[in-house]
Design a protein around this motif. Structure first.
Motif, PDB file in Angstrom:
ATOM      1  N   SER A  96      -8.155   7.139   9.293  1.00 32.03           N
ATOM      2  CA  SER A  96      -7.511   7.521   9.153  1.00 32.03           C
ATOM      3  C   SER A  96      -7.013   7.550  10.578  1.00 32.03           C
ATOM      4  O   SER A  96      -7.678   8.922  11.114  1.00 32.03           O
ATOM      5  CB  SER A  96      -7.523   8.712   8.073  1.00 32.03           C
ATOM      6  N   GLN A  97      -5.683   8.035  11.315  1.00 31.20           N
ATOM      7  CA  GLN A  97      -4.636   8.390  12.690  1.00 31.20           C
ATOM      8  C   GLN A  97      -4.906   9.996  11.400  1.00 31.20           C
ATOM      9  O   GLN A  97      -5.173  10.699  12.850  1.00 31.20           O
ATOM     10  CB  GLN A  97      -3.188   7.743  12.408  1.00 31.20           C
ATOM     11  N   SER A  98      -3.879  10.051  10.609  1.00 31.33           N
ATOM     12  CA  SER A  98      -3.413  11.822  10.312  1.00 31.33           C
ATOM     13  C   SER A  98      -4.641  12.092  10.092  1.00 31.33           C
ATOM     14  O   SER A  98      -4.933  13.449   9.784  1.00 31.33           O
ATOM     15  CB  SER A  98      -2.699  11.555   9.202  1.00 31.33           C
ATOM     16  N   THR A 101      -3.689  11.319   4.739  1.00 32.28           N
ATOM     17  CA  THR A 101      -2.893  10.531   4.009  1.00 32.28           C
ATOM     18  C   THR A 101      -4.444  10.853   2.427  1.00 32.28           C
ATOM     19  O   THR A 101      -5.689  10.726   2.001  1.00 32.28           O
ATOM     20  CB  THR A 101      -4.301   8.874   4.136  1.00 32.28           C
ATOM     21  N   LYS A 235       3.323  -4.647  10.672  1.00 26.99           N
ATOM     22  CA  LYS A 235       4.456  -3.972  12.226  1.00 26.99           C
ATOM     23  C   LYS A 235       5.982  -4.513  11.771  1.00 26.99           C
ATOM     24  O   LYS A 235       6.436  -3.698  11.984  1.00 26.99           O
ATOM     25  CB  LYS A 235       3.617  -4.684  13.426  1.00 26.99           C
ATOM     26  N   GLU A 238       7.736  -3.256   8.332  1.00 25.67           N
ATOM     27  CA  GLU A 238       8.327  -2.463   9.096  1.00 25.67           C
ATOM     28  C   GLU A 238       8.789  -1.678   9.403  1.00 25.67           C
ATOM     29  O   GLU A 238      10.122  -1.067   9.536  1.00 25.67           O
ATOM     30  CB  GLU A 238       7.047  -1.409   8.478  1.00 25.67           C
TER      31      GLU A 238
HETATM   32  C1  F6R Z   1       1.570   1.983   9.850  1.00 28.02           C
HETATM   33  C2  F6R Z   1       1.146   3.114   9.176  1.00 28.02           C
HETATM   34  C3  F6R Z   1       0.282   3.223   7.996  1.00 28.02           C
HETATM   35  C4  F6R Z   1      -1.143   3.908   8.361  1.00 28.02           C
HETATM   36  C5  F6R Z   1      -1.513   4.907   6.730  1.00 28.02           C
HETATM   37  C6  F6R Z   1      -2.195   5.486   6.358  1.00 28.02           C
HETATM   38  O1  F6R Z   1       2.076   1.325  11.166  1.00 28.02           O
HETATM   39  O2  F6R Z   1       1.174   3.539  10.515  1.00 28.02           O
HETATM   40  O3  F6R Z   1       0.204   1.885   7.264  1.00 28.02           O
HETATM   41  O4  F6R Z   1      -1.709   3.727   8.915  1.00 28.02           O
HETATM   42  O5  F6R Z   1      -0.234   5.342   6.127  1.00 28.02           O
HETATM   43  O6  F6R Z   1      -2.062   6.287   7.639  1.00 28.02           O
HETATM   44  P1  F6R Z   1      -3.314   7.256   8.577  1.00 28.02           P
HETATM   45  O7  F6R Z   1      -4.015   6.378   9.551  1.00 28.02           O
HETATM   46  O8  F6R Z   1      -2.715   9.085   9.079  1.00 28.02           O
HETATM   47  O9  F6R Z   1      -4.262   7.839   7.688  1.00 28.02           O
END
Ligand code: F6R
Length: 362
Positions: A96-98, A101, A235, A238
């Protein structure tokens, strides 16, 4: 880099070489305890949402391509329903980036609290909820990502997953010490490859212009590149609002080929790996029905180039080490292409409509 960019998305894509370099140089100790926890489990799952899920899918293939154990990839929103009877002694790798989620947090809390699974997370935001619920954490080096659509975060996630796959291969001795070193050197070379892709981005822009008026596009590939096709399609959907669909190329004849008519655009991700000759078969099936073939190929490619209307060439070397570590360069190219299409259409690539940077509702 001192340049000015019209959009954050473009600026952040240009940060990719530096960010993946930092990831590849990450401390060995952090990687070691993460991998140790994975290898102690009987079952390995990997989970995430959206782009992070496509990084996870690449990770699943990387681990098995390098001779590691079977990893099951499950969307976090489907996790609980797929595993109502989750096996004991499991590990869940969450990407996960954030780190916020909601679906991802729900999946790993379920695995941990109901089934005693160990959680190994690959997260960009330090101190996020996901890091707090995890036994092991690898922090990605993307840094703050402002554009809503993930790109440099994806690239660091996949670089981290490649390191994990290589470390597993090293511990399991599926390759000789010399070969592991060659794979590692090749991984480090992806930094220069990414840089060269960005220097030559005008070529990707030209292809972006050619597809900017399309309303439907298929993205097709096999093996690990199927995850690249999925990410390329997401990509473009979206940030450029083009209806795209991605799937494993072998599925073409089981339904999707029905839509093919003169000029229907199909983007094939065609690295020269074990899938190459079978992918050519799929390209021919589409071509013979009139599809417009756009392919993303290695620099030295000849066969796919010959049957394509347009190609984008990825500057990788012609050896198995470079080919096995080329997923980030291929995906970076698709992300850049989506950015250019969005810009051509006069859209805002940083803030696609209806989307949020971090999705905290289930
Ligand atoms: C697409 C995008 C989303 C995130 C997804 C998960 O470009 O950014 O599909 O990858 O919502 O988010 P994280 O990585 O924050 O859990």
């Amino acid at each position: 880099d001192g340049k000015s960019y019209k959009w954050f998305m473009h600026k952040e894509l240009h940060e990719v070489p530096r960010k993946i370099k930092e990831q590849i140089m990450m401390p060995q100790e952090d990687l070691d305890s993460f991998v140790k926890t994975i290898l102690e489990a009987e079952r390995i799952f990997i989970t995430a949402a959206g782009t992070a899920f496509y990084a996870a899918l690449a990770g699943k293939f990387l681990i098995s391509n390098f001779g590691g154990p079977y990893v099951e990839a499950i969307l976090c929103s489907e996790f609980i329903d797929t595993l109502p009877n989750m096996p004991e002694n499991s590990v869940v790798i969450a990407v996960s980036q954030s780190g916020e989620t909601a679906d991802t947090i729900e999946a790993i809390r379920y695995a941990r609290e109901k089934h005693g699974a160990k959680i190994c997370s690959i997260v960009n935001v330090v101190g996020s909820s996901l890091t707090r619920y995890s036994d092991e954490v690898i922090i990605t080096t993307a840094g703050l990502e402002i554009a809503v659509a993930s790109q440099k975060a994806y690239c660091t996630q996949v670089s981290a997953l490649t390191l994990i796959a290589l470390r597993i291969a090293e511990l399991k001795e599926t390759y000789s010490v010399e070969e592991i070193k060659k794979f590692r050197d090749a991984l480090l070379k992806t930094v220069d490859i990414a840089e060269n892709i960005l220097i030559e981005e005008g070529k990707i822009r030209e292809i972006g212009e050619k597809i900017s008026n399309e309303t439907n596009i298929y993205f097709l590939a096999r093996g690990i590149s199927t995850s690249a096709a999925l990410e390329g399609a997401l990509k473009l959907k979206e940030i450029a609002y083009i209806h795209t669909e991605a799937y494993a190329a072998g599925e073409s004849k089981h339904g999707p080929i029905a839509l093919i008519e003169e000029g229907f655009p199909c983007i094939f991700i065609a690295p020269p790996d074990a899938t190459y000759s079978r992918l050519i078969g799929n390209i021919m099936e589409m071509k013979s029905r009139g599809a417009k073939i756009i392919s993303v190929v290695a620099d030295f490619d000849e066969n796919v180039t010959e049957i394509s209307d347009y190609t984008i060439r990825i500057p990788i070397e012609n050896n198995k080490y470079a080919i096995a570590t080329s997923i980030v360069p291929f995906v970076l190219t698709l992300q850049l292409m989506a950015y250019f299409v969005s810009d051509f259409k006069g859209l805002d690539p940083d803030k696609p409509k209806n989307l949020a940077k971090s999705v905290t509702v289930k």
